[in-house]
Scaffold this motif. Structure first.
Motif, short mmCIF file in Angstrom:
data_model
loop_
_atom_site.label_atom_id
_atom_site.label_comp_id
_atom_site.label_asym_id
_atom_site.label_seq_id
_atom_site.Cartn_x
_atom_site.Cartn_y
_atom_site.Cartn_z
N MET A 155 62.97 -18.69 -97.13
CA MET A 155 62.57 -17.44 -97.44
C MET A 155 61.21 -16.92 -96.74
SD MET A 155 64.68 -15.88 -99.49
CE MET A 155 64.03 -14.72 -100.66
N ARG A 156 60.42 -17.71 -96.53
CA ARG A 156 58.97 -17.70 -95.70
C ARG A 156 59.24 -17.29 -94.52
NH1 ARG A 156 54.02 -20.18 -97.38
NH2 ARG A 156 53.86 -20.17 -99.88
N GLN A 177 64.44 -23.80 -99.86
CA GLN A 177 64.88 -22.31 -100.02
C GLN A 177 63.22 -21.74 -99.90
OE1 GLN A 177 66.34 -22.39 -103.95
NE2 GLN A 177 68.53 -22.12 -103.05
N ILE A 178 62.38 -22.20 -100.42
CA ILE A 178 60.97 -21.59 -100.22
C ILE A 178 60.87 -21.27 -98.63
CG2 ILE A 178 58.46 -22.04 -100.39
CD1 ILE A 178 59.01 -23.43 -103.14
N LYS A 190 54.85 -25.06 -103.72
CA LYS A 190 54.07 -23.76 -102.93
C LYS A 190 53.06 -24.42 -102.01
CE LYS A 190 51.71 -19.59 -103.82
NZ LYS A 190 50.61 -19.97 -103.16
N ALA A 250 54.58 -26.32 -98.99
CA ALA A 250 55.05 -25.13 -98.06
C ALA A 250 53.87 -24.44 -97.43
CB ALA A 250 55.90 -24.00 -98.79
N ASP A 251 53.07 -24.15 -98.09
CA ASP A 251 51.53 -23.63 -97.21
C ASP A 251 51.09 -24.60 -96.29
OD1 ASP A 251 51.88 -21.49 -98.91
OD2 ASP A 251 50.25 -22.06 -100.38
N PHE A 253 59.67 -13.34 -96.68
CA PHE A 253 60.00 -13.03 -98.12
C PHE A 253 59.43 -14.17 -98.77
CE2 PHE A 253 63.37 -10.90 -95.97
CZ PHE A 253 63.21 -9.43 -96.12
N GLU A 254 59.40 -14.09 -100.32
CA GLU A 254 59.02 -15.17 -101.04
C GLU A 254 60.12 -15.50 -101.89
OE1 GLU A 254 55.41 -14.37 -103.43
OE2 GLU A 254 53.99 -14.26 -101.86
N SER A 255 60.19 -16.88 -102.30
CA SER A 255 61.20 -17.31 -103.20
C SER A 255 60.74 -17.24 -104.66
CB SER A 255 61.36 -18.73 -102.43
OG SER A 255 62.56 -19.46 -103.58
N GLU A 289 58.48 -20.00 -105.90
CA GLU A 289 56.85 -20.26 -105.53
C GLU A 289 56.00 -20.49 -106.79
OE1 GLU A 289 55.31 -19.45 -102.88
OE2 GLU A 289 57.03 -18.90 -101.45
#
Length: 613
Positions: free
Chosen positions: A59-60, A55-56, A75, A78-79, A64-66, A69
């Motif tokens: 959205m990225r 989901q993160i 987080k 994901a980065d 957008f942000e989840s 986050e």
């Protein structure tokens, strides 16, 4: 989108490799197909978190942000993924498709409402310690039912988290707190009467509960150190308190003299844990409560609740009378107190020597405290008469009343009254009473027992009384085996506070004098007797500051008072200012050094929010 785990095998070596992919599903005609959005490498996270990470990333990619986050680990992954890997193929409908899969809705945030919000954080801590102290088990042994113990837990924890009345506690539990969810009974429908009733049930079993708590505390926090701090406070009622014998008018520590009070005596150990408590009438005299406390300590000692070392009792000056010190020693206990009367005034000579003769230490706020152990030869020396040094001491302190010189007459020139008539004088039978003030007890409101030094009070004949001490005496008698230690202390912060208080009192006294002097000048008061009475009243209302001044009444040929002149007494002012910030700590703990004595007192009084500066 979702995360898929894929295993591959090296045919040559047989080694298996695991990698993860972000995959999305889409419909093509009547078929559902899948496509790889990006390779994620090998993820070292719990498979339960795959959905959150997907989901993160979704959205990225949509810009957008989840909501997830807030999970710092996900987080961070994901980065790393988005910066290290590239999208493997162009999304069929790019942003629109991803946005459609995310199912976004437009929401008017101003229309959002929250309901039934409850606090839980402090309640969890209170509930945890309640269970660790095994309070429920003790209440069951005292005869309370399962539901009553549940109500007791809710009430006790609520009082700890948000101290208040029974009625407010009921509201707090019903509307603000999640405590009802932390007990094993359904309490959602209990009324306020249950709160009142459980308090009565707990109080009936107070003694056995306190005993059980001491045992539980010793098991959780064992210690061989035994220091007990004893003090009293009071609470006021705003209701009529009809039929309540404990509700009495007294000296309210919250300045609510319009309300009836109850007094609470509390004994805690060096960790701040309670040992003994008792409720007294609101007009209870503090010194009279110590006997009950010592009896409780003695009972605990007989039951082996404490270590072999006998406790040291630390007390506030309001309780530390001669009789109470003797009572403590009769139980074989040690004590440590700030002397009840202002004993520091008997050591002006030591204070005038300056801070260089003291040991400097630091308190918990890194502020300087200066201490000095007092020897037998220190203090005010007396020769049977009222000397200048004692005059300075007595005038500066608000507790002792002495004449300025042994041979002064107490007529119209009364030093006690502070009225010296410069001009034709009028003698009359009422002179001493109307001018003197102290002869009538106008300036004798300090009824606290005098401790720690020579005293000289007026006899009915206004002759100075003989003093049987040649130095400031400790509480304990000279016949006691233990040597008494007295520590003279100076606190800069306390000095600043006392100076500020004195400035305020000075301003009020000056204003009151100016008003009286103006009335005399305008002729409103001109009779010597009337003026003397007004001066006596002025000195009574502003006694501690008035002692620093002489008031001269200037009369005319008609023997009427025309003017009042205020003159400062330099020696008295100097003595008073020297005493700012000074106090004396006394103990029969002969094994302690001065710094240990000060730290022992300050450390333990701070735990009860009764800081001695």
């Amino acid at each position: 989108m979702f995360i898929r785990e894929k295993t591959t095998k090296n045919k040559a070596t047989g080694t298996k490799y695991i990698k993860h992919q972000l995959v999305r599903s889409y419909r093509e005609g009547d078929k559902v197909r899948q496509e790889i959005v990006m390779d994620l490498g090998r993820l070292e996270i719990d498979p339960k978190d795959y959905k959150k990470l997907a989901q993160i990333l979704t959205m990225r990619l949509a810009g957008f942000e989840s909501l997830f986050e807030g999970d710092l680990e996900l987080k961070s992954i994901a980065d790393k993924v988005l910066s290290s890997f590239s999208v493997t193929q162009t999304l069929r409908s790019d942003r629109e498709v991803i946005t459609k899969d995310a199912e976004f809705l437009n929401v008017n945030t101003s229309s959002l409402e929250a309901s039934d919000i409850r606090r839980l954080g402090p309640e969890l801590i209170a509930s945890s310690f309640y269970d660790r102290l095994k309070i429920k088990e003790q209440l069951l042994r005292c005869g309370l039912s399962e539901k009553e113990t549940a109500i007791a837990k809710a009430v006790i924890c609520a009082r700890l988290v948000a101290p208040s009345s029974d009625l407010e506690t009921h509201r707090f539990l019903k509307e603000d707190s999640a405590l009802y969810e932390l007990v094993d009974q359904d309490l959602s429908n209990i009324g306020k009467d249950a709160i009142y009733e459980i308090a009565d049930a707990i109080y009936e079993a107070k003694d056995s509960i306190e005993m059980a708590l001491i045992k539980a505390e010793n098991e959780l926090y064992p210690t061989n150190k035994r220091l007990f701090l004893f003090d009293l406070t009071n609470a006021y009622f705003e209701g009529r308190t009809l039929g309540n014998d404990l509700a009495q008018y007294g000296h309210s520590k919250e300045k609510r003299f319009d309300c009836t009070l109850v007094s609470l005596a509390l004994l805690v150990d060096d960790r701040g844990l309670p040992i003994y408590s008792h409720i007294y009438p609101g007009n209870q005299s503090e010194p009279e409560t110590l006997g009950d406390v010592l009896s409780s300590i003695s009972s605990h000692l007989r039951q082996g609740l404490f270590s072999e070392d006998l406790p040291t009792v630390i007390m506030d000056r309001g309780i530390a009378t001669y009789d109470n010190i003797a009572l403590i020693e009769s139980y074989g206990l040690s004590y440590l107190v700030i002397t009840r009367a202002n004993a520091a005034r008997h050591y002006l000579a030591e204070l005038r020597q300056g801070k260089d003769t003291f040991l400097e230490i630091k308190n918990s706020s890194n502020e300087s405290i200066y201490i000095k152990e007092l020897g037998d030869g220190m203090g005010v020396e007396m020769d049977g008469k009222v000397g200048v040094a004692e005059v300075e001491v007595a005038e500066a302190g608000a507790e002792v009343e002495v004449a300025e010189a042994a041979n002064e007459s107490l007529g119209v020139d009364s030093i006690d009254a502070g009225l010296q008539v410069a001009g034709p004088q009028v003698a009359h039978p009422q002179a001493n009473h109307s001018l003197g003030g102290e002869s009538l007890g106008i300036d004798s409101m300090d009824t606290a027992p005098q401790v720690g030094g020579p005293q000289a009070k007026h006899s009915p004949s206004n002759e100075p009384q003989a003093n049987h001490s040649n130095r400031a005496q400790p509480y304990a008698s000279d016949s006691m085996d233990n040597k008494i230690k007295q520590i003279l202390c100076i606190s800069e912060r306390r000095r600043d506070k006392e100076e500020a208080i004195a400035r305020g009192m000075q301003t009020k006294f000056q204003s009151a004098f100016d008003k009286l002097a103006d009335s005399v000048k305008r002729g409103q008061y001109s009779n010597a007797t009337t003026v003397a009475s007004r001066i006596g009243k002025l000195k009574q209302e502003h006694r501690s500051i008035a002692r620093r001044y002489e008031i001269d009444a200037i009369t005319g040929d008609d023997q009427k008072v025309k003017e009042l002149v205020l003159t400062e007494k330099p020696k008295v002012k100097e003595a008073a200012e020297t005493l700012y910030g000074a106090y004396v700590i006394e103990t029969n703990r002969n094994d302690l050094e001065p710094e240990e004595i000060w730290k022992l007192y300050s450390h333990n009084t701070l735990k009860c929010s009764n800081e001695p500066f």
